[in-house]
Design an enzyme around this catalytic site. Structure first.
Site, PDB file in Angstrom:
ATOM      1  N   GLU A 123       0.847  -1.185   0.000  1.00 53.85           N
ATOM      2  CA  GLU A 123       0.000   0.000   0.000  1.00 53.85           C
ATOM      3  C   GLU A 123       0.891   1.246   0.000  1.00 53.85           C
ATOM      4  OE1 GLU A 123      -4.136   1.249   2.155  1.00 53.85           O
ATOM      5  OE2 GLU A 123      -2.493   0.691   3.457  1.00 53.85           O
ATOM      6  N   GLY A 268       2.717   1.149  11.482  1.00 54.17           N
ATOM      7  CA  GLY A 268       2.410   0.307  12.628  1.00 54.17           C
ATOM      8  C   GLY A 268       2.071  -1.107  12.202  1.00 54.17           C
ATOM      9  N   ALA A 269       1.324  -1.225  11.103  1.00 56.31           N
ATOM     10  CA  ALA A 269       0.918  -2.535  10.605  1.00 56.31           C
ATOM     11  C   ALA A 269       0.302  -2.350   9.227  1.00 56.31           C
ATOM     12  CB  ALA A 269      -0.076  -3.198  11.555  1.00 56.31           C
ATOM     13  N   MET A 270       0.048  -3.494   8.555  1.00 56.08           N
ATOM     14  CA  MET A 270      -0.586  -3.482   7.235  1.00 56.08           C
ATOM     15  C   MET A 270      -1.529  -4.661   7.118  1.00 56.08           C
ATOM     16  SD  MET A 270      -1.121  -2.221   4.303  1.00 56.08           S
ATOM     17  CE  MET A 270      -2.129  -2.923   3.005  1.00 56.08           C
ATOM     18  N   GLU A 271      -2.751  -4.379   6.598  1.00 53.47           N
ATOM     19  CA  GLU A 271      -3.848  -5.340   6.639  1.00 53.47           C
ATOM     20  C   GLU A 271      -3.844  -6.341   5.491  1.00 53.47           C
ATOM     21  OE1 GLU A 271      -5.607  -1.568   4.586  1.00 53.47           O
ATOM     22  OE2 GLU A 271      -4.152  -2.020   6.155  1.00 53.47           O
ATOM     23  N   ASN A 272      -2.703  -6.874   5.102  1.00 49.46           N
ATOM     24  CA  ASN A 272      -2.694  -7.900   4.067  1.00 49.46           C
ATOM     25  C   ASN A 272      -3.682  -9.001   4.437  1.00 49.46           C
ATOM     26  OD1 ASN A 272      -0.254  -6.562   3.028  1.00 49.46           O
ATOM     27  ND2 ASN A 272       0.772  -7.571   4.744  1.00 49.46           N
ATOM     28  N   GLU A 303      -6.239  -3.829  12.474  1.00 51.81           N
ATOM     29  CA  GLU A 303      -5.941  -4.623  11.273  1.00 51.81           C
ATOM     30  C   GLU A 303      -6.956  -5.743  11.086  1.00 51.81           C
ATOM     31  OE1 GLU A 303      -3.824  -3.232   9.371  1.00 51.81           O
ATOM     32  OE2 GLU A 303      -3.254  -1.840  10.962  1.00 51.81           O
ATOM     33  N   HIS A 306      -9.976  -4.548   9.348  1.00 57.45           N
ATOM     34  CA  HIS A 306      -9.745  -4.376   7.912  1.00 57.45           C
ATOM     35  C   HIS A 306     -10.050  -5.641   7.104  1.00 57.45           C
ATOM     36  CE1 HIS A 306      -8.311  -0.384   7.216  1.00 57.45           C
ATOM     37  NE2 HIS A 306      -7.260  -0.481   8.007  1.00 57.45           N
ATOM     38  N   GLU A 325      -9.808   3.399   6.724  1.00 55.93           N
ATOM     39  CA  GLU A 325      -9.017   3.682   7.923  1.00 55.93           C
ATOM     40  C   GLU A 325      -9.870   4.209   9.069  1.00 55.93           C
ATOM     41  OE1 GLU A 325      -6.309   2.420   8.103  1.00 55.93           O
ATOM     42  OE2 GLU A 325      -5.719   2.152   6.028  1.00 55.93           O
TER      43      GLU A 325
END
Length: 850
Positions: A123, A268-272, A303, A306, A325
């Site tokens: 992203e 902080g994080a990523m919602e894969n 996350e 998401h 978000e």
């Protein structure tokens, strides 16, 4: 490298993408990896378009069996696709570059064991750095990954990990295995993922609402596994699953749920989908404040939300990024408050998230929640306090207006209608209107399509007996953003009880609209000690206290029985200091008189940050040093008064070390570091050692020899980053020149190392060390923006701006740069304007600090 919304819209009209088969060879050395992608898609016959692919070398492009000349159709960023058929098969065979910027496929070598760890971050527009792809969220497809890698690695993607098959190696080639994943469900390319390396895992499972067994995994590098508290993460995950499946009326949509802590992560994080990546600092190798533990919990829940809002249902284009978000931000706080041990999470939200939103909404770059996103450059800078925190605040107000059950009823229907599809804002509003029976057209127009934050003030009169005879709420708006909005809020009356606590004695909830709203329910009540607008924090607005309530808050702020009410008063005082309405020194005094009895860890953390900002920027320069020294002494006293081993003790000691400057103060820091005098209950673990050492370095007490010795004792990745910060913090002209050269003049620093060096470079007690770099900054920043990736360039543009040099000269340098830049690069212009606003605000605050 840019993609405009109009280009994406045209391409979306032309194409329907069915599948990607992606074959990645991770055995080609340290610089590049092999990427062969087969894409099957329908198109308008005879049309031409392009596919995105950021490549090192393109070896082959085949479209419907016709070999295209790579040198003619590929430019390193895009591949032209001429004369499409109704049904198409495209094959792209290329070498792609490993990255050290936290974008694309990031490559990291663990200094502890020399092992390689990889992860993807896509992203906004970086799946194109790993495979050829139509890089836009509305061209959803299935993705099948096949990966060749060393046999001792673990390889994780969106689909469950298959058993690897040993692959034949030619000649002297090292052993290798191949993992062939099943195709994913239909999803956008930016939530696909690949994580590979000798990661270690703790595994568990849960049962979803539809009876499926969902495998769970928590992963980290081998050298961090001893610090991984997987059971706590599993507990939060189970609580989140149960809460969301019930609220959303839709079972978890994917086959498994892995959570992976990866090195040198930018966010902080990523919602894969099914493979969420987190910043590695959330693996706590040392004691952290409870605020950080709560922040991790909120991030985990964010996350997870998401998976439904963002992954299952995805925005059509990035102008609706806020929906992803803001929704996840609101739901994660709600889930924490109602389903976990973090029942005070709305206090944290008011303290941390809303202060971020209010700050962002007062910048010259403020924008409507539904922002106009013309291209990828626009969206890159839009991961901000409007998109996350203001949007979540507005959703919270909408819930207060329509009712939580009606809101969730609309959300459930939204998921039912739009699963696996792309949507726009209107799709959600239709379902919320149906469920609530309210027309949201005006609400959307006033709240989502206009910028700026309103200010609310109580206005009332009392008779000689102290009985309220008139009460109204006055609403104002900034001149540049004059929208007056409707608010659903509560008014709280607070009095001191017999035990000396400020407790609520009356609460009135009402709709506020227009420049003045009467509150008839208040009439006839006795004037309380404190009147609090926006009690329970339902609305999004800055609030002000009447003079008598302000006096009460100064004397009795620590005596609030309710943490959220106390936090709202804290926020009002902070706003007034930042806005130059009250002297900054008054805010410093308010903190120092009350923070010792603040019970909420997150509030303490935020207050200490605001204290540092006030001293650095808003206090009158001639008084700053004496006041900072006095604050450091007071923080030490507060740490001694805090309970041994308490959260507050830890936070006060860390803050004291940050501000310590005098010989006596540095003596205390050194005594704690060397163990000659450690406060009772304080554990001086490795991360605290680095903070204490860096304090001594910035104070001129320690130098390179001590840094090297500490690094020898802690040669981990975390230790290397701490050492980089300490080296850049050495208060000499030579050390600052070396740091500047490493950050700006060279381009080989990985993202995390660069971030640490910037933090150290700007950590000075004497800003004269930074003065030579004001002109250098403006001479260099354009080239940095043109030559670095977005994440790396943004770190430098924001982090090295001469914000510590609060002066008219800094404003004039900035204005000269902006005049020369013009409108050529809107995203860079926005960041510089935001930096400039900080200096201008500081000058205004200093002018009233008397």
């Amino acid at each position: 490298m840019n993609l405009t919304r109009s280009e994406a819209s045209v391409r979306s009209e032309l194409l329907q993408v069915h599948s990607y088969d992606i074959n990645l060879d991770l055995m080609r050395g340290e610089r590049v990896f092999g990427s062969r992608t087969v894409i099957r898609f329908d198109a308008v016959q005879g049309a031409s378009t392009f596919i995105d692919a950021v490549t090192d070398t393109v070896h082959r492009v085949s479209l419907n069996g016709v070999e295209l000349d790579p040198s003619s159709v590929a430019d390193g960023h895009r591949i032209a696709l001429p004369d499409l058929a109704a049904s198409n098969e495209l094959v792209v065979d290329a070498d792609m570059l490993y990255m050290n910027t936290g974008e694309g496929l990031h490559r990291f070598v663990d200094p502890v064991d020399g092992e390689v760890y990889l992860y993807t971050q896509f992203e906004v527009p970086d799946s194109r750095r790993v495979f050829a792809v139509f890089e836009q969220p509305d061209l959803k497809s299935t993705f099948r990954f096949t990966v060749t890698a060393p046999p001792h690695w673990d390889v994780i993607s969106n689909s469950p990990t298959p058993e690897p098959v040993a692959a034949a190696a030619a000649g002297e080639e090292p052993a290798r295995s191949t993992w062939s994943f099943e195709p994913t469900p239909v999803m956008s390319s930016y939530v696909t993922a690949l994580i590979a390396g000798p990661y270690q895992a703790v595994r568990s499972e849960l049962t979803s609402a539809d009876g499926r067994t969902i495998p769970l995994g928590v992963f980290a590098r081998r050298s961090l596994m001893q610090h991984l508290d997987a059971e706590n993460i599993f507990k939060l995950t189970r609580q989140g699953f149960e809460f969301y499946e019930k609220q959303f009326g839709t079972p978890y949509p994917f086959e498994k749920y892995d959570q992976l802590f990866v090195p040198e992560f930018n966010a902080g994080a990523m919602e894969n989908a099914g493979a969420v990546t987190f910043v590695e600092t959330y693996v706590f190798r040392s004691r952290v404040p409870e605020a950080t533990v709560e922040r991790r919990a909120i991030t985990i829940l964010h996350e997870l939300a998401h998976m439904w809002f963002g992954d299952l249902v995805t925005m059509k284009w990035w102008n609706d990024l806020w929906l992803n978000e803001s929704f996840a931000e609101y739901m994660s706080t709600l889930a924490a408050a109602e389903a976990t041990e973090f029942t005070q999470s709305w206090t944290t939200f008011a303290s941390l998230e809303k202060s971020w939103a209010y700050r962002q909404d007062q910048l010259p770059s403020t924008h409507p929640i539904v922002a106009e996103i013309k291209d990828l450059d626009d969206v890159q800078v839009n991961f901000d306090g409007i998109t996350y925190a203001k949007g979540a605040s507005v959703l919270k107000q909408l819930v207060a207006w329509v009712g939580q059950e009606k809101f969730m009823e609309g959300v459930r229907e939204y998921f039912s209608r739009h699963s696996w599809k792309n949507t726009e804002l209107k799709d959600l509003l239709v379902e919320l209107e149906k469920a609530s029976g309210r027309d949201l057209t005006q609400w959307s127009s006033l709240w989502l399509e206009t910028a700026g934050v309103n200010t609310l003030r109580p206005e009332f009169t009392v008779d000689e007996d102290g009985v309220i005879t008139a009460f109204s709420i006055a609403q104002s708006a900034p001149e540049d953003y004059p929208t007056i909005r409707p608010h659903r809020l509560a008014v709280g009356f607070y009095d001191l009880d017999d035990e000396g606590r400020l407790t609520r004695v009356a609460r009135m909830e009402l709709d506020v609209d227009g420049e003045r709203t009467e509150v008839p329910e208040a009439l006839g009540q006795r004037r309380p000690a404190l009147v609090l607008l926006n009690d329970d924090d339902l609305a999004y607005a800055k609030i002000r206290l009447d003079p008598a309530s302000l006096r009460t808050s100064i004397r009795h702020l620590r005596h609030f029985a309710d943490s959220l009410a106390r936090t709202l008063v804290w926020g009002s005082a902070w706003d007034a200091a930042r806005d130059g309405e009250t002297p900054a020194r008054n805010y410093v005094e308010l903190i120092m008189q009350n923070i010792g009895e603040e019970s909420d860890s997150s509030v303490v953390l935020v207050l200490l940050r605001q204290l540092a900002a006030t001293l650095t920027f808003y206090v009158k320069p001639e008084d700053r040093q004496a006041m900072s020294d006095a604050v450091a002494d007071s923080l030490l006293e507060l740490s001694e008064a805090a309970g041994p081993g308490s959260d507050s003790q830890l936070q006060f000691i860390k803050a004291f070390a940050t501000h310590a400057r005098t010989d006596a103060q540095l003596d205390v820091v050194e005594a704690i570091l060397t163990g000659t005098s450690v406060p009772e209950g304080l554990t001086v673990d490795q991360d605290l050692r680095w903070e204490l050492l860096t304090s001594l370095v910035a104070g001129g007490r320690y130098g390179q020899e001590k840094i090297d010795a500490e690094l020898a004792a802690d040669s981990t990745a975390t230790g290397q980053l701490a050492a980089a910060q300490a080296r850049a913090a050495v208060p000499t002209a030579e050390a600052k020149a070396d740091a500047w050269s490493a950050i700006v003049e060279r381009s080989d620093l990985p993202n995390a190392a660069q971030r640490s060096a910037i933090q150290g470079f700007t950590r000075v007690h004497d800003t004269a060390l930074l003065e030579p770099y004001a002109a250098k900054y403006f001479d260099s920043v354009r080239e940095v923006w043109d030559s670095r990736t977005y994440e790396i360039a943004q770190q430098i543009v924001v982090g090295l701006y001469p914000s510590r040099l609060v002066s008219q000269d800094t404003l004039e340098r900035t204005d000269a740069f902006l005049a020369e830049l013009g409108d050529e690069i809107p995203s860079l212009r926005r960041l510089i304007l935001e930096n400039r606003d900080g200096v201008q605000r500081a000058l205004r605050a200093q002018a009233v600090d008397r």
